[in-house]
Write an enzyme that holds these catalytic residues in place. Structure first.
Site, PDB file in Angstrom:
ATOM      1  CE  LYS A 111      -5.753  -5.892  -8.753  1.00 36.64           C
ATOM      2  NZ  LYS A 111      -4.511  -5.749  -9.513  1.00 36.64           N
ATOM      3  CE  LYS A 206      -3.016  -9.901  -4.167  1.00 37.06           C
ATOM      4  NZ  LYS A 206      -1.799  -9.065  -4.159  1.00 37.06           N
ATOM      5  CE  LYS A 209       3.281  -4.237  -7.004  1.00 41.21           C
ATOM      6  NZ  LYS A 209       2.335  -4.522  -8.081  1.00 41.21           N
TER       7      LYS A 209
HETATM    8  P1  ATP Z   1      -1.791  -5.031  -7.312  1.00 38.90           P
HETATM    9  O1  ATP Z   1      -2.544  -4.829  -6.041  1.00 38.90           O
HETATM   10  O2  ATP Z   1      -1.531  -3.780  -8.100  1.00 38.90           O
HETATM   11  O3  ATP Z   1      -2.346  -6.173  -8.146  1.00 38.90           O
HETATM   12  P2  ATP Z   1       0.072  -6.846  -6.195  1.00 38.90           P
HETATM   13  O4  ATP Z   1       0.535  -6.521  -4.846  1.00 38.90           O
HETATM   14  O5  ATP Z   1      -0.998  -7.892  -6.340  1.00 38.90           O
HETATM   15  O6  ATP Z   1      -0.350  -5.485  -6.859  1.00 38.90           O
HETATM   16  P3  ATP Z   1       1.375  -7.789  -8.601  1.00 38.90           P
HETATM   17  O7  ATP Z   1       2.305  -6.926  -9.360  1.00 38.90           O
HETATM   18  O8  ATP Z   1      -0.022  -7.973  -9.108  1.00 38.90           O
HETATM   19  O9  ATP Z   1       1.326  -7.254  -7.080  1.00 38.90           O
HETATM   20  O10 ATP Z   1       2.013  -9.234  -8.431  1.00 38.90           O
HETATM   21  C1  ATP Z   1       3.417  -9.485  -8.603  1.00 38.90           C
HETATM   22  C2  ATP Z   1       3.785 -10.834  -8.047  1.00 38.90           C
HETATM   23  O11 ATP Z   1       3.683 -10.801  -6.615  1.00 38.90           O
HETATM   24  C3  ATP Z   1       2.892 -11.991  -8.495  1.00 38.90           C
HETATM   25  O12 ATP Z   1       3.717 -13.128  -8.704  1.00 38.90           O
HETATM   26  C4  ATP Z   1       1.977 -12.214  -7.344  1.00 38.90           C
HETATM   27  O13 ATP Z   1       1.526 -13.558  -7.284  1.00 38.90           O
HETATM   28  C5  ATP Z   1       2.873 -11.883  -6.164  1.00 38.90           C
HETATM   29  N1  ATP Z   1       2.106 -11.415  -5.009  1.00 38.90           N
HETATM   30  C6  ATP Z   1       1.335 -10.304  -4.957  1.00 38.90           C
HETATM   31  N2  ATP Z   1       0.800 -10.163  -3.741  1.00 38.90           N
HETATM   32  C7  ATP Z   1       1.245 -11.212  -3.000  1.00 38.90           C
HETATM   33  C8  ATP Z   1       1.045 -11.622  -1.639  1.00 38.90           C
HETATM   34  N3  ATP Z   1       0.282 -10.916  -0.808  1.00 38.90           N
HETATM   35  N4  ATP Z   1       1.678 -12.741  -1.209  1.00 38.90           N
HETATM   36  C9  ATP Z   1       2.466 -13.458  -2.049  1.00 38.90           C
HETATM   37  N5  ATP Z   1       2.683 -13.139  -3.330  1.00 38.90           N
HETATM   38  C10 ATP Z   1       2.087 -12.024  -3.817  1.00 38.90           C
HETATM   39 MG    MG Z   2      -1.917  -8.288  -8.219  1.00 40.19          MG
END
Ligand code: ATP
Ligand code: MG
Length: 342
Positions: A111, A206, A209
């Site tokens: 990040k 991955k 968001k």
């Molecule tokens: P950001 O990019 O802002 O970090 P994010 O998409 O990684 O957002 P988080 O809020 O950090 O989402 O994670 C929330 C939950 O979703 C965590 O349990 C994380 O492990 C899960 N998660 C996030 N992205 C994935 C993915 N691509 N596949 C499976 N689980 C995910």
């Molecule tokens: Mg995340």
């Protein structure tokens, strides 16, 4: 009852990775565990963000939890910043966290590289300490997370052991504490399928968001035509037939895996059904399956958002229950660390 905590950041719109990696797996757990599901808004400010969007995204995320089947008669749903103990514990834990542990974190490296020096605040580095507080405050037994959070959870475990060792020893016992057990050391709960949903535009990174392109993810609230369009345009390959586990075909593995979890089938069944399909035949099947699964969630989400007083009540009640438990842990630690108490 054993306890489970988990949360999602209100950093943007909830996507299929969050749903399949986390939220969907919470639903069956509510019946046999004491569950706490929160919206981790304090984590959402670790990178530059839009202040106009934060409260809206927080409510949206809460409504998605409920729409996905989180049942408030069983689980506590609350907003992290409504329970002050999270930030307080974080400070105490920070004093016991070697900086080297944080510098090693892959998410920080990724990040911060993407954000550029100017945008990297101290909080991006100390994020895992806040996450450890989120978990340890509740004496959690298990934490359901996607693969990407495994390293942070490992840090949480090490930190719990370190604090138990530093402050939970005999000295604390004399003060009436339960020597050695200030924190329970939690275990990760990683789903067998859906733990790592990949981007639609790059099968090697991955789904996220915070990824700049909306085309890279299916958002839980995407309308039908948007879902259809994203699947139509997503990255594929020119091999014939479809298969799991071919390292040269990460996109193929990802799309089949999504199809598998969203239709609730086994890998074998999907491998068999899809082995001779072309992309042109498979994509409409996947689109239909996604829409069929997500549409009812979207309808419930809209209903919940139309009744803000209900959501406020749920979140207030959840925060009250959470604070009661969190304060006990926090007070024990203050005492164990030798603070003068009021
Ligand atoms: P950001 O990019 O802002 O970090 P994010 O998409 O990684 O957002 P988080 O809020 O950090 O989402 O994670 C929330 C939950 O979703 C965590 O349990 C994380 O492990 C899960 N998660 C996030 N992205 C994935 C993915 N691509 N596949 C499976 N689980 C995910
Ligand atoms: Mg995340």
């Amino acid at each position: 009852k054993k306890r489970i905590v988990s949360g999602v950041q209100p950093t943007g719109t909830i996507h299929l990775g969050n749903y399949l990696g986390a939220i969907k797996n919470w639903i069956p757990l509510q019946n046999s565990y004491d569950t706490f599901f929160f919206i981790v808004d304090l984590h959402a400010i670790t990178l530059p963000y839009d202040t106009q969007q934060l409260s809206r995204a927080t409510k949206d995320t809460a409504a998605i939890y409920l729409a996905s089947g989180v049942d408030t008669s069983k689980a506590s749903v609350f907003v992290q910043s409504h329970v002050r103990a999270h930030v307080e514990l974080m400070w105490l834990l920070s004093s016991a966290t070697p900086i080297g542990w944080l510098n090693r974190m892959i998410q920080f490296k990724e990040k911060s590289r993407k954000a550029g020096d100017e945008n990297v605040g101290v909080a991006l580095l100390t994020y895992p300490v806040l996450m450890a507080s989120d978990i340890l405050l509740y004496q959690s037994d298990f934490v359901p997370v996607g693969e990407d959070q495994k390293q942070h959870l490992e840090l949480t475990r090490e930190l719990a052991e370190r604090v138990n060792y530093l402050f939970g020893g005999r000295k604390w016992k004399k003060l009436g504490g339960r020597g050695g057990a200030i924190f329970k050391v939690p275990e990760p709960l990683i789903p067998p399928a859906g733990a790592r949903v990949m981007s639609l535009t790059d099968g090697l990174s991955k789904m996220s968001k915070s990824a700049p392109s909306d085309q890279s993810r299916i958002n839980l609230l995407d309308p039908k035509d948007v879902i259809a369009n994203k699947i139509k345009r997503c990255k594929t390959d020119s091999f014939s037939g479809l298969e799991f586990d071919n390292p040269d075909r990460p996109e193929c593995h990802n799309l089949l895996s999504i199809y598998q979890v969203i239709t609730d089938r086994t890998k074998q069944e999907v491998a068999h059904e899809c082995q001779d399909l072309s992309w042109g035949t498979f994509k409409p099947l996947l689109t239909e399956a996604l829409i069929a699964h997500l549409h009812p969630i979207q309808v419930r989400h809209n209903e919940i958002m139309a009744d803000p007083a209900y959501l406020d009540r749920v979140l207030a009640e959840g925060a009250r229950k959470a604070a009661d438990i969190a304060d006990v842990t926090l007070n024990n630690l203050y005492q164990a660390m030798g603070f003068l108490r009021r």
